[in-house]
Design a protein around this motif. Sequence first.
Motif, PDB file in Angstrom:
ATOM      1  N   ARG A 330      -5.010 -17.011 -25.628  1.00  0.00           N
ATOM      2  CA  ARG A 330      -5.207 -17.675 -24.722  1.00  0.00           C
ATOM      3  C   ARG A 330      -6.207 -17.623 -24.064  1.00  0.00           C
ATOM      4  N   LEU A 331      -6.800 -18.873 -23.588  1.00  0.00           N
ATOM      5  CA  LEU A 331      -7.708 -19.692 -23.191  1.00  0.00           C
ATOM      6  C   LEU A 331      -8.102 -19.040 -21.701  1.00  0.00           C
ATOM      7  N   GLU A 332      -7.360 -19.130 -21.112  1.00  0.00           N
ATOM      8  CA  GLU A 332      -7.097 -17.853 -19.653  1.00  0.00           C
ATOM      9  C   GLU A 332      -7.138 -16.599 -20.028  1.00  0.00           C
ATOM     10  N   ASP A 333      -6.648 -15.852 -21.106  1.00  0.00           N
ATOM     11  CA  ASP A 333      -6.642 -14.199 -20.710  1.00  0.00           C
ATOM     12  C   ASP A 333      -7.890 -14.237 -22.050  1.00  0.00           C
ATOM     13  N   PHE A 334      -9.071 -15.753 -22.508  1.00  0.00           N
ATOM     14  CA  PHE A 334      -9.846 -15.120 -22.989  1.00  0.00           C
ATOM     15  C   PHE A 334     -11.082 -14.787 -21.975  1.00  0.00           C
ATOM     16  N   LEU A 335     -10.974 -15.789 -20.723  1.00  0.00           N
ATOM     17  CA  LEU A 335     -12.026 -16.729 -20.272  1.00  0.00           C
ATOM     18  C   LEU A 335     -11.784 -14.395 -18.816  1.00  0.00           C
ATOM     19  N   ALA A 336     -10.716 -14.329 -19.134  1.00  0.00           N
ATOM     20  CA  ALA A 336     -10.014 -13.540 -17.152  1.00  0.00           C
ATOM     21  C   ALA A 336     -10.924 -12.345 -18.397  1.00  0.00           C
TER      22      ALA A 336
END
Length: 560
Positions: A330-336
């Motif tokens: 997920r984009l959110e997880d990658f960025l986090a």
Amino acid sequence: MPMSVPSHHSSESTPSIGEYLIKRLQDYGIGDVFGIPGDYVLSFYTLLEQSPINAIGCTREDCAGFAADAYARVKGMGALCVTYCVGGLSVCNSIAGAYAEKSPVVMITGSPGMRERVHNPLLHHMVRNFRTQYDVFEKLCIAGAELNDANAAFREIDRVLAACKRYSRPVYLEIPRDMVHVRPETTPPYEHTTAISDQRALAEAVEEAAMRIENARQPVLLLGVEIHRFGLQDQVLKLAEAAGIPMAATMLGKGVVGETHPQYMGLYEGALGEPEVTRYVEASDCVVMLGTFMTDINLGIYTAELDMSDCIYATSEELRIRHHHYHNVRLEDFLAGLVARKPQPKQPLPPAPTDWNKEPFVLAADEKITITRMIDRLDEQLVDDTIVIADIGDSLFSSTELTTRGRTEFISPAYYTSMGFAVPATLGASTAAPKSRVVAIVGDGAFQMTGMELSNLVARKVPAIVIILNNHGYGTERLLHPGEYKFNDIHNWNYHELPKVLGGGTGYEIRTEGDFDKALNSAWEDLTGPSILHVHLSETDSSRALDRLGEKLQEAVVGK
């Protein structure tokens, strides 16, 4: 598709299908629904009126769609409600735009009752068969359901709304009119499902991306619209600030972070943008593209010269680092994960073009107004909570030179590029953020399509400022296809006189810089209702960005 016979004999403690849908809309933060009532959806409209949700009637169905789209961009999810086929099919273009630009809109429509469908009668509004409208929107939405089975209705509502939130794209819910008040025999427990990243793939992707950033000579963050849609602005800023990496945005992502941030360079638009920004981004050996769509407009009509082997490409649908593809991340997880990893470039970065101190605007009161000078003057007026909405054409291209100071404060259909977006979007944005000042910029051609949505702004006393650029036609098309062609001309209106017709608001006619300055100051102080600034422009006037775009578009169309 399974059906059940409607029943009204279940427990009164169980909500009806219509009541449950309204409750779930509220759970997702939707407090307003745009639309136009019609006989197949009147029962649901009655429930809406009795609920805390505010039903806002629009002048046209496509306007309701544009309003819901803008509302969703500001608030996180929006909704509209229209009748069967004559209402639903009228909103196809708006929903298509929401899909293209990843705006989470819930489209609710009524339809003929299940009892009415026996022996397949020819009912009014019907096209071809009862499934026609459903089939159309199946192509335009990420998920959909026809709520014709009482026992499955609640699960279907949950599934569809979850998909809207998960993918940030429109969804479709159709309620046969005799199912609105049906209460299921049992209430299935609500199951909230959240997509989970593959942890091994996530860890590998984060580590590879971090090492690429650390070893790069000139890393750059290129921010796109999904950072808006998924509320990831704070994470992006943490990553940029901790690593000292400069940021640029695509046109569709304009305003993703405050443009006064000391690490923000400006828009990256290939050959159409500021040369300094273009050179810096294209000289990068590690472009971290976050939530960015690779569209022709974002890439300056494909004048961008980005080597994908030097890019980290992360969206909600794909993660690619050089030639490595990572799935189920997920984009959110990658960025986090990147924020937690805290990558630090190993060498000092070349200075980025982030110091854009504009020359103070000096009014030439008697000079004829031009779009460039108008934008320069408007830029002086904007404050932190101003939302700028730009329609298509030079309304958009000139507006890219405005400085947006907050987040989600620049709204435009910059990828799908549907004319007529701005005025109904003003209704949606002002409803979602009633304390923000909305400034809409719209060409005369686009205004004549949907401008009567001003009626709602007048009725609701919304202190929006609507700037109408009057160059007697379709200015972008004149540049795209030069010549004395009458099809690019439109009939002239006295736009500043519209408040007399609509029964409210204030109109201003503007021909000089002094006229615009006085009108803008007066409109800014006026909180009693909308202001219409009718700006007369030369048919040959255009912004610098549109001039550059016109050259590239003309080459693409005529094959030069």
